[in-house]
Scaffold this active site. Structure first.
Site, PDB file in Angstrom:
ATOM      1  N   HIS A  90      27.630   8.987   0.421  1.00 46.57           N
ATOM      2  CA  HIS A  90      28.063   8.135  -0.558  1.00 46.57           C
ATOM      3  C   HIS A  90      27.022   7.021  -0.906  1.00 46.57           C
ATOM      4  O   HIS A  90      26.241   6.850   0.085  1.00 46.57           O
ATOM      5  CB  HIS A  90      29.484   7.759  -0.527  1.00 46.57           C
ATOM      6  CG  HIS A  90      29.914   6.648   0.548  1.00 46.57           C
ATOM      7  ND1 HIS A  90      31.066   5.883   0.629  1.00 46.57           N
ATOM      8  CD2 HIS A  90      29.101   5.998   1.499  1.00 46.57           C
ATOM      9  CE1 HIS A  90      30.814   5.250   1.568  1.00 46.57           C
ATOM     10  NE2 HIS A  90      29.577   5.228   2.087  1.00 46.57           N
ATOM     11  N   CYS A 121      25.034  -0.045   2.492  1.00 50.97           N
ATOM     12  CA  CYS A 121      25.762   1.083   1.763  1.00 50.97           C
ATOM     13  C   CYS A 121      25.428   1.222   0.198  1.00 50.97           C
ATOM     14  O   CYS A 121      25.707   1.976  -0.295  1.00 50.97           O
ATOM     15  CB  CYS A 121      27.385   0.754   1.773  1.00 50.97           C
ATOM     16  SG  CYS A 121      27.663   1.057   3.576  1.00 50.97           S
ATOM     17  N   HIS A 131      23.978   7.578   2.064  1.00 48.66           N
ATOM     18  CA  HIS A 131      23.941   7.758   3.387  1.00 48.66           C
ATOM     19  C   HIS A 131      25.220   8.509   3.774  1.00 48.66           C
ATOM     20  O   HIS A 131      26.033   8.638   3.016  1.00 48.66           O
ATOM     21  CB  HIS A 131      24.113   6.500   4.139  1.00 48.66           C
ATOM     22  CG  HIS A 131      25.255   5.719   3.892  1.00 48.66           C
ATOM     23  ND1 HIS A 131      25.106   4.683   2.602  1.00 48.66           N
ATOM     24  CD2 HIS A 131      26.381   5.484   4.362  1.00 48.66           C
ATOM     25  CE1 HIS A 131      26.210   4.096   2.480  1.00 48.66           C
ATOM     26  NE2 HIS A 131      26.999   4.555   3.554  1.00 48.66           N
ATOM     27  N   HIS A 149      28.801   9.902   6.427  1.00 45.67           N
ATOM     28  CA  HIS A 149      29.788   9.351   7.294  1.00 45.67           C
ATOM     29  C   HIS A 149      30.220  10.597   7.913  1.00 45.67           C
ATOM     30  O   HIS A 149      30.585  11.444   7.240  1.00 45.67           O
ATOM     31  CB  HIS A 149      30.677   8.224   6.657  1.00 45.67           C
ATOM     32  CG  HIS A 149      30.385   6.908   6.271  1.00 45.67           C
ATOM     33  ND1 HIS A 149      29.958   5.983   7.033  1.00 45.67           N
ATOM     34  CD2 HIS A 149      29.985   6.503   5.155  1.00 45.67           C
ATOM     35  CE1 HIS A 149      29.637   5.049   6.595  1.00 45.67           C
ATOM     36  NE2 HIS A 149      29.569   5.247   5.139  1.00 45.67           N
ATOM     37  N   ASP A 158      34.205  17.886   2.590  1.00 44.85           N
ATOM     38  CA  ASP A 158      33.546  18.316   3.567  1.00 44.85           C
ATOM     39  C   ASP A 158      32.187  18.596   3.214  1.00 44.85           C
ATOM     40  O   ASP A 158      31.838  19.710   2.302  1.00 44.85           O
ATOM     41  CB  ASP A 158      33.932  19.074   4.589  1.00 44.85           C
ATOM     42  CG  ASP A 158      33.315  19.356   5.861  1.00 44.85           C
ATOM     43  OD1 ASP A 158      32.912  18.400   6.141  1.00 44.85           O
ATOM     44  OD2 ASP A 158      33.230  20.237   6.447  1.00 44.85           O
ATOM     45  N   HIS A 159      30.982  18.017   3.501  1.00 42.01           N
ATOM     46  CA  HIS A 159      29.747  18.074   3.082  1.00 42.01           C
ATOM     47  C   HIS A 159      29.320  18.014   1.909  1.00 42.01           C
ATOM     48  O   HIS A 159      28.662  18.777   1.170  1.00 42.01           O
ATOM     49  CB  HIS A 159      29.118  19.434   3.897  1.00 42.01           C
ATOM     50  CG  HIS A 159      28.813  19.531   5.276  1.00 42.01           C
ATOM     51  ND1 HIS A 159      30.118  19.496   6.101  1.00 42.01           N
ATOM     52  CD2 HIS A 159      27.948  19.538   5.783  1.00 42.01           C
ATOM     53  CE1 HIS A 159      29.686  19.567   7.215  1.00 42.01           C
ATOM     54  NE2 HIS A 159      28.123  19.426   7.329  1.00 42.01           N
ATOM     55  N   GLU A 202      35.979   5.179   8.609  1.00 41.30           N
ATOM     56  CA  GLU A 202      34.826   5.534   8.361  1.00 41.30           C
ATOM     57  C   GLU A 202      33.835   5.348   9.303  1.00 41.30           C
ATOM     58  O   GLU A 202      32.665   6.001   9.464  1.00 41.30           O
ATOM     59  CB  GLU A 202      34.530   4.583   7.084  1.00 41.30           C
ATOM     60  CG  GLU A 202      33.162   4.642   6.284  1.00 41.30           C
ATOM     61  CD  GLU A 202      32.894   3.669   5.560  1.00 41.30           C
ATOM     62  OE1 GLU A 202      32.897   3.579   4.240  1.00 41.30           O
ATOM     63  OE2 GLU A 202      33.010   2.294   5.898  1.00 41.30           O
TER      64      GLU A 202
HETATM   65 NI    NI Z   1      29.012   3.983   3.806  1.00 39.53          NI
END
Ligand code: NI
Length: 133
Positions: free
Chosen positions: A13, A32, A38, A40, A77-78, A123
């Site tokens: 995100h 962020c 990036h 998580h 996911d992904h 997270e």
């Molecule tokens: Ni983040």
């Protein structure tokens, strides 16, 4: 009786509010706000509550897994949360907003015995968000 079942997914995100300036976004979101995003490795805990059934269980865990897989993991996911999740695309994909989307998606026409009690998303080791259903 309450059961919490744990799931994992990875997604990327970028936190950015278009109404704010570049500088304000950087100050607000720090790393962020990195323009290229990036990732998580999220940990999702889903808690359900209810009386025990004839099998002595609060919920059919395979049915719960199938529901979470279909409604949540398959969609997240992904994925890029900014681009791939319509409910988040219009806003900022903070984990607070992500938790609300997951709770809403799971709660909609909840098909299982036992009721959804809440969701919790980690997270990072230090950022853990909880939302009651
Ligand atoms: Ni983040």
């Amino acid at each position: 009786m309450r059961l919490t079942r744990r799931y994992r997914f990875s997604a990327s995100h970028r936190l950015n509010t278009p109404a704010l300036s570049l500088e304000e976004n950087r100050r607000l979101y720090g790393k962020c706000n990195n323009p290229y995003g990036h990732g998580h490795d999220y940990v999702l805990d889903v808690t359900v509550e209810g009386p025990l059934d004839a099998s002595g269980q609060v919920i059919d865990r395979e049915a719960l897994d199938a529901l979470v897989r279909e409604r949540v993991l398959r969609r997240l996911d992904h994925k890029n949360l900014n681009a791939d999740v319509p409910e988040l695309a219009a806003g900022v994909p903070t984990t607070e907003n992500l938790a609300a989307v997951i709770r809403g998606t799971l709660a909609e026409g909840w098909p299982l015995a036992g009721r959804l009690k809440g969701v919790r998303i980690s997270e990072t080791d230090r950022n853990i968000f909880e939302l009651e259903a």
